[in-house]
Enzyme design. Structure first.
Site, short mmCIF file in Angstrom:
data_model
loop_
_atom_site.label_atom_id
_atom_site.label_comp_id
_atom_site.label_asym_id
_atom_site.label_seq_id
_atom_site.Cartn_x
_atom_site.Cartn_y
_atom_site.Cartn_z
N CYS A 170 -2.22 -0.49 7.62
CA CYS A 170 -1.24 0.63 7.43
C CYS A 170 -1.51 1.47 8.65
O CYS A 170 -0.35 2.07 9.06
CB CYS A 170 -2.20 1.49 6.37
N CYS A 208 -6.18 1.96 6.12
CA CYS A 208 -6.72 0.56 6.47
C CYS A 208 -6.18 0.04 7.70
O CYS A 208 -5.05 0.73 8.32
CB CYS A 208 -6.28 -0.39 5.45
N HIS A 254 0.83 -1.23 0.20
CA HIS A 254 0.07 -0.24 -0.08
C HIS A 254 0.78 1.34 -0.04
O HIS A 254 2.01 1.13 0.47
CB HIS A 254 -0.90 0.04 1.43
N GLU A 289 0.95 3.78 1.90
CA GLU A 289 1.27 4.47 3.22
C GLU A 289 2.61 3.39 3.46
O GLU A 289 3.49 3.86 4.09
CB GLU A 289 0.17 3.96 4.36
#
Length: 155
Positions: free
Chosen positions: A86, A83, A53, A55
């Site tokens: 993260c 999420c 992801h 992040e």
């Protein structure tokens, strides 16, 4: 333009790179003392890695830039609310502040569905600012998924 909007525009630029690469269009930047120290966008499909992801990649790059896993004086700008995965990494790296564009009504872990980044049970809490350039951040995601629904199926 306010600093939050300036850095979110940079995250949006990265989200556009993800969209062009046919990744879910999320971009992230880590900022320390008013300077971007890392930037990333979703690369789950490219890297064949569910943890890639924006992040996570931006945090890893920031740790390398800082020479330390602790990012206590850093802020994370991301186009979509983090999420749970993260958010956990954000807490562990001790990010000072999380600034996100649009909420994630299904899995948002910075206040929408749950709040892992500001949870008294954990060893670190982050300040959270949501809805920065919310319409722009939501639009790139909506456009991406609309396009995906009209694409012919892969054979």
């Amino acid at each position: 333009m306010q600093p939050d909007q300036i850095f979110m525009r940079e995250a949006l630029r990265l989200a556009e790179k993800a969209r062009v690469a046919k990744e879910v269009p999320v971009g992230a930047v880590v900022v320390k003392e008013g300077k971007v120290i890392s930037r990333a966008y979703n690369q789950v499909e490219l890297l064949k890695d569910a943890t890639a992801h924006a992040e996570m990649l931006a945090l890893t790059a920031a740790e390398a830039a800082m020479g330390d896993w602790r990012l206590t004086d850093c802020d994370l700008y991301v186009t979509k609310e983090p999420c749970p995965m993260c958010a956990g990494a954000i807490v562990h790296t001790r990010i000072r502040r999380v600034i996100f564009g649009c909420p994630d009504i299904r899995a948002g872990a910075a206040g929408t569905v749950m709040n892992l980044v500001d949870n008294a049970a954990l060893n670190h809490r982050c300040e959270v600012t949501g809805n920065v350039l919310q319409n722009d951040c939501a639009a790139i995601l909506q456009d991406f998924f609309r396009e995906r629904r009209i694409e012919p199926p892969k054979v």
